[in-house]
Design an enzyme around this catalytic site. Structure first.
Site, PDB file in Angstrom:
ATOM      1  CE1 TYR A 196      -9.095   5.744  -1.313  1.00  0.00           C
ATOM      2  CE2 TYR A 196      -8.250   3.673  -0.510  1.00  0.00           C
ATOM      3  CZ  TYR A 196      -9.145   4.377  -1.277  1.00  0.00           C
ATOM      4  OH  TYR A 196     -10.082   3.706  -2.006  1.00  0.00           O
ATOM      5  CD  GLU A 219     -11.475  -5.407  -4.243  1.00  0.00           C
ATOM      6  OE1 GLU A 219     -10.796  -5.797  -5.223  1.00  0.00           O
ATOM      7  OE2 GLU A 219     -10.969  -4.994  -3.205  1.00  0.00           O
ATOM      8  NE  ARG A 230     -10.491   4.837  -6.899  1.00  0.00           N
ATOM      9  CZ  ARG A 230     -10.523   4.355  -5.697  1.00  0.00           C
ATOM     10  NH1 ARG A 230     -10.709   3.078  -5.492  1.00  0.00           N
ATOM     11  NH2 ARG A 230     -10.350   5.142  -4.659  1.00  0.00           N
TER      12      ARG A 230
END
Length: 154
Positions: free
Chosen positions: A26, A147, A39
């Site tokens: 990121y 989420e 992930r």
């Protein structure tokens, strides 16, 4: 207050979503240090493999999409989960091909007023809403409304 802790003697296989930037890559706009998570992780246990899908949200590349649109965010989150399932198939044939076939699903909701919309969407896209645990709480970014974490087995 509840803490979940998972430990294993051997490392799992880290699964990334090719539609998203890996968290550890990121850009600095998200903080001084990038987060350290994958992930999803596929872990072998005796005769079965467990796929643990991390908190997945409405992110493409590294940007949040569909701000203030709970339906759009839900649909993108499910699309991201389906992409992770496709990637995990490379390591474990027999995993679900679609989020509707997942075993355990937790949906974190920022705003309680979004629950009824999310419950309806979950029933349509993920099967019986009774199989989805909804929890109200903070989400990793202020513009994200939900989420989803999940597990599956093969």
């Amino acid at each position: 207050f509840v803490i979940f802790f998972l430990a294993a003697r051997a490392p799992g296989v880290q699964i990334e979503n090719p539609l998203q930037v890996s968290a550890y890559d990121y850009p600095s706009e998200y903080g001084p240090r990038s987060p350290s998570f994958s992930r999803a992780t596929l872990h072998s246990m005796k005769k079965q493999k467990n796929l643990h899908i991390s908190g997945t949200a409405s992110i493409l590349g590294h940007k949040s999409i569909f701000p203030k649109d709970v339906t759009g965010q839900f649909e993108q989150t499910v699309a991201n989960i389906n992409t992770l399932l496709q990637q995990a198939q490379k390591y474990c044939i027999g995993l679900p091909m679609d989020a509707s076939e997942l075993s355990l699903i937790k949906c974190y909701v920022r705003t309680p007023s979004d629950y009824s919309t999310l419950a309806e969407l979950a029933t349509q896209r993920l099967g019986n809403v009774a199989e989805v645990l909804f929890l109200q709480g903070d989400i990793c970014r202020h513009e994200l409304l939900l989420e989803i974490e999940a597990m599956s087995f093969c």
